[in-house]
Design a protein around this motif. Structure first.
Motif, short mmCIF file in Angstrom:
data_model
loop_
_atom_site.label_atom_id
_atom_site.label_comp_id
_atom_site.label_asym_id
_atom_site.label_seq_id
_atom_site.Cartn_x
_atom_site.Cartn_y
_atom_site.Cartn_z
N LEU A 1 0.95 -1.10 0.36
CA LEU A 1 -0.09 -0.23 0.74
C LEU A 1 1.15 1.54 -0.46
N VAL A 2 2.45 0.74 0.42
CA VAL A 2 3.09 2.35 1.20
C VAL A 2 3.11 2.78 -0.68
N VAL B 1 12.51 3.87 8.61
CA VAL B 1 11.18 3.82 8.59
C VAL B 1 10.21 3.78 10.38
N LEU B 2 9.11 4.15 11.30
CA LEU B 2 9.13 3.43 12.37
C LEU B 2 7.76 3.85 11.84
N ILE C 1 -7.35 -4.24 7.48
CA ILE C 1 -6.36 -2.76 7.62
C ILE C 1 -7.84 -2.02 7.49
N ASN C 2 -8.04 -1.03 8.57
CA ASN C 2 -8.90 0.37 8.25
C ASN C 2 -8.78 1.68 7.22
N SER C 3 -6.65 1.49 7.79
CA SER C 3 -5.78 3.20 7.65
C SER C 3 -4.60 2.44 7.78
N LEU C 4 -4.17 3.23 7.15
CA LEU C 4 -2.67 3.52 7.07
C LEU C 4 -1.90 4.79 6.54
N GLY C 5 -1.65 5.29 7.79
CA GLY C 5 -0.90 6.55 7.06
C GLY C 5 0.32 6.94 7.61
N GLY D 1 7.33 8.06 9.50
CA GLY D 1 6.65 6.98 10.00
C GLY D 1 5.39 6.44 9.17
N VAL D 2 5.00 5.29 9.49
CA VAL D 2 3.85 4.63 8.99
C VAL D 2 3.25 3.81 10.78
N ASN D 3 1.59 3.87 10.27
CA ASN D 3 0.40 3.48 11.44
C ASN D 3 -0.74 2.78 11.18
#
Length: 699
Positions: free
Chosen positions: A63-64, A92-93, A121-125, A142-144
């Motif tokens: 997705l990233v 990358v955190l 997964i609902n969302s990827l920030g 970072g990625v959350n």
């Protein structure tokens, strides 16, 4: 923000007409690119991808690649790593539901998003450029990943909630099923979540990749209570990964058994002050071998079963005074982890040694942040201080371990196997509302301490944190932290029918850690490390070392409504990495790339065509023996259909023309294959259809 692929997705969901672009305003400017995996009809200003994505890729790291500056390092069906603006690995955190943790495998067979199944997964920030100091240290953005859950509802009556999906992917004959079911009202929420995925060997253009199957199961629960004293939340999950292929590595996954837990508290929102607190834990147990899914070694003495574990404990406390657009905050956080890796021969009882023996890592950190206005200029500033301690135990090899590795173990045991030090991070962000035009600037100093493999790997093995390049690596006890000095400028522009968000950036990194020749005479076997490495057919081992580096580049997303029903959206990126201490390029930089999608939207259905074009990459690291790669273009087709209220079908075909290609970031084949030679760069998947059906009351 309704930007990039977000505007496209809202078109696909029937929320926007072709001329209804949502223009960002100053308060809308976000420093997070958020990908929302949804099929619901929503007007939230986020980047949205259709739920069909859960079938088109099993690995959430893919997705990233849809975000400006993002790329995928594909090390296996469930082992993809995130690269962002040329930085990868634990630079990358990556977090899940905001929770930090250490992964279990020394070769990152389980990068953090391994524990975030696409079905859930609902969302990827993704933090744009750099991550704010409140999230912890880390060199890149970072990625959350946020998992689905039943949120608090309106009213006192408990209301049912569900979000379920079924998927199938033809390119590897895989299926997935799972989702969330629960109950909630304005005071309480509870839900169960579960997913099951299983895939076979990946089909290529004119062949097949043997031993690429995967197997993953997750189950857990999430709950919360809300009242006059605040909000309390609890998340518990168990994930069991079964035999899964990792062709670029010397071994495949046999199992990952992982337990996650997180307890959160947030004080009531009314009032001037707000308290936020979190406790987290995770335990990971891991096994890998070189004979289960692949043809085993012909010599029994070369059979390997490696056992690894990682346990992480975290705590966060943060006090905020003010509101979202103007506040001052201070916080404290703690992180402690234990890691072990034991290499064995399952047929020889006396063959065992710890390549990472009883590694203990701890970090104590504090930060302050301020958000407010400097005249018309909006700003966010933060300062972070961290104290780090890391140590390793004694290596006690078994009686059957050869004399060479036993000698290296003795040398390692005689060294000072601990390090402590401090790091300082500073982040300043500025932006100015000028109507449809918003310029922005970031200035930052970011740091990263060496990980356990980079510091303590005393035995030359292919454990490299996921580089998967076939080289043997050893660590260096004297490594210093990486320090990056960052400047980034860009603008957000939009009109009623078009938008663009270009960004240009520069990072000067002191002490950048990468592999270098073990000594000044590579190929001349005149040290104990080189002699032991030569026993496994690598006469030129690499040593993790501090070098000086710089990265610069540009990326953007853009789009326009061409007619009432037709629109075009795209993402493009270019990154360049060089060493400053010698004439060489940085290792494993993503090549220039662009993604374009045209979408035709009707009321109950839509169809889109996409092209992904990747340039050749010949700016490679000669010191690391990196080879150049050719460019390619892939064509994809997707569509969706609202079958009835609450039921949505999405389907597509990827790589329509069955193009044979090799991504520059892919590793090299380490297994006996009928269609790919040993040592050859692994090819990408061939043509494959996918289909997803989602059940959710709001679609």
């Amino acid at each position: 923000m309704t930007i990039g692929l977000g505007a496209l997705a809202l078109m696909e969901l029937g929320i926007l007409g072709a001329g209804d672009m949502v223009a960002p305003t100053a308060q809308d400017v976000s420093w997070v690119d958020e990908i929302v995996v949804t099929g619901s009809r929503t007007t939230e200003t986020h980047t949205v991808v259709p739920t069909g994505t859960i079938a088109s890729m099993p690995d959430a790291a893919g997705l990233v690649a849809r975000i400006p500056g993002g790329a995928l390092v594909n090390n296996g069906g469930l082992s993809g790593q995130v690269q962002y603006r040329g930085l990868y690995g634990d630079r990358v955190l990556v977090r899940i539901n905001g929770q930090r943790f250490h992964t279990g495998g020394p070769n990152s067979m389980d990068p953090p998003l391994h524990y975030a199944p696409m079905l859930l997964i609902n969302s990827l920030g993704v933090d744009r450029g750099v991550s704010p100091v409140r999230n912890g240290p880390g060199l890149a953005g970072g990625v959350n990943a946020r998992l689905k859950q039943a949120d608090f509802a309106q009213g006192e009556v408990l209301q049912p909630y569900y979000d379920l999906g079924l998927s199938y992917r033809a390119v590897d004959d895989s299926y997935g099923m799972g989702g969330v079911v629960g109950l909630s009202n304005q005071y309480s929420r509870i839900n169960l979540l579960a997913s099951r995925e299983e895939g076979g060997d990946t089909r290529l253009a004119g062949g097949k990749l043997k031993g690429t199957r995967y197997d993953r199961t997750l189950y857990g629960l999430s709950g919360g209570l809300k009242g006059r004293l605040g909000e309390l939340g609890l998340d518990l999950r168990r994930q069991e990964t079964g035999p899964s292929g990792n062709l670029p590595f010397a071994m495949d996954i046999v199992w990952f058994d992982a337990d996650f837990g997180k307890l959160t508290y947030q004080s009531p929102e009314q009032g001037l002050y707000r308290l936020e607190a979190t406790l987290g834990f995770n335990d990971i147990d891991h096994g890998m071998n070189n004979y289960g899914l692949r043809q085993g070694p012909t010599m029994t003495s070369m059979k390997r079963l490696s056992l690894a574990s990682a346990k992480t404990r975290t705590a966060d406390l943060r006090v905020v005074r003010g509101r979202s657009e103007q506040y001052i905050a201070a916080g404290f956080d703690f992180e402690q982890a234990d890691k072990n890796v034991l290499i064995t021969n399952p047929d020889v009882a006396g063959f065992f040694f710890a390549s990472l023996p009883d590694v203990d890592m701890s970090r104590y950190g504090g930060h302050v942040e301020w958000r407010g206005a400097l005249s018309r200029i909006q700003s966010e500033m933060g300062l972070r201080l961290d104290h780090h301690e890391i140590s390793a135990g004694v290596v006690l090899p078994g009686d059957a371990v050869p004399v060479g590795p036993r000698g290296l173990a003795s040398l390692f045991n005689a060294e000072q196997r601990q390090w402590s030090g401090q790091t300082v991070d500073v982040v300043s962000r500025f932006w100015l509302d000028m109507g449809n035009f918003t310029p922005r600037l970031t200035l930052a100093r970011k740091t990263r301490v060496p990980n356990a493999v980079e510091r303590f790997a005393w035995m030359p093995t292919e454990a490299s944190g996921g580089l998967a390049d076939g080289n043997n690596y050893v660590g260096d006890l004297k490594l210093k932290p990486e320090t990056a000095w960052i400047i980034e400028g860009g603008l957000d522009w939009s009109s009623s029918r078009a938008y663009a968000r270009p960004t240009i950036y520069y990072r000067r990194i002191d002490g950048y850690i990468q592999g270098v020749p073990y000594d000044d005479t590579p190929g001349v076997i005149d040290t104990p490390v080189e002699r032991v490495s030569a026993m496994s057919d690598d006469t030129t081992p690499l040593r993790f070392a501090n070098v000086d580096a710089e990265l610069w580049g540009v990326d953007l997303d853009f789009g326009a409504a061409l007619t009432q029903r037709l629109r075009l959206d795209g993402v493009a990126a270019y990154v360049r990495g060089k060493r400053r201490d010698r004439d060489d390029n940085l290792y494993r930089m993503a090549p220039p790339n662009v993604r374009l999608k045209a979408t035709w939207q009707e009321r109950a259905w839509s169809v889109g065509g996409e092209v992904v074009a990747v340039a050749s990459q010949d700016r490679v690291s000669h010191v690391n023996g990196e080879q150049s790669s050719a460019g390619y273009a892939l064509f994809n087709l997707s569509g969706d259909w609202q079958l009835r209220p609450g039921v949505r079908l999405e389907a597509g075909v990827e790589n329509i023309f069955d193009k044979a290609y090799r991504d520059h970031l892919s590793g090299r084949n380490r297994t006996v294959q009928p269609d790919v030679a040993l040592g050859e760069k692994l090819p990408g998947a061939g043509r494959g259809a996918y289909i997803t059906v989602r059940f959710h009351p709001s679609i």
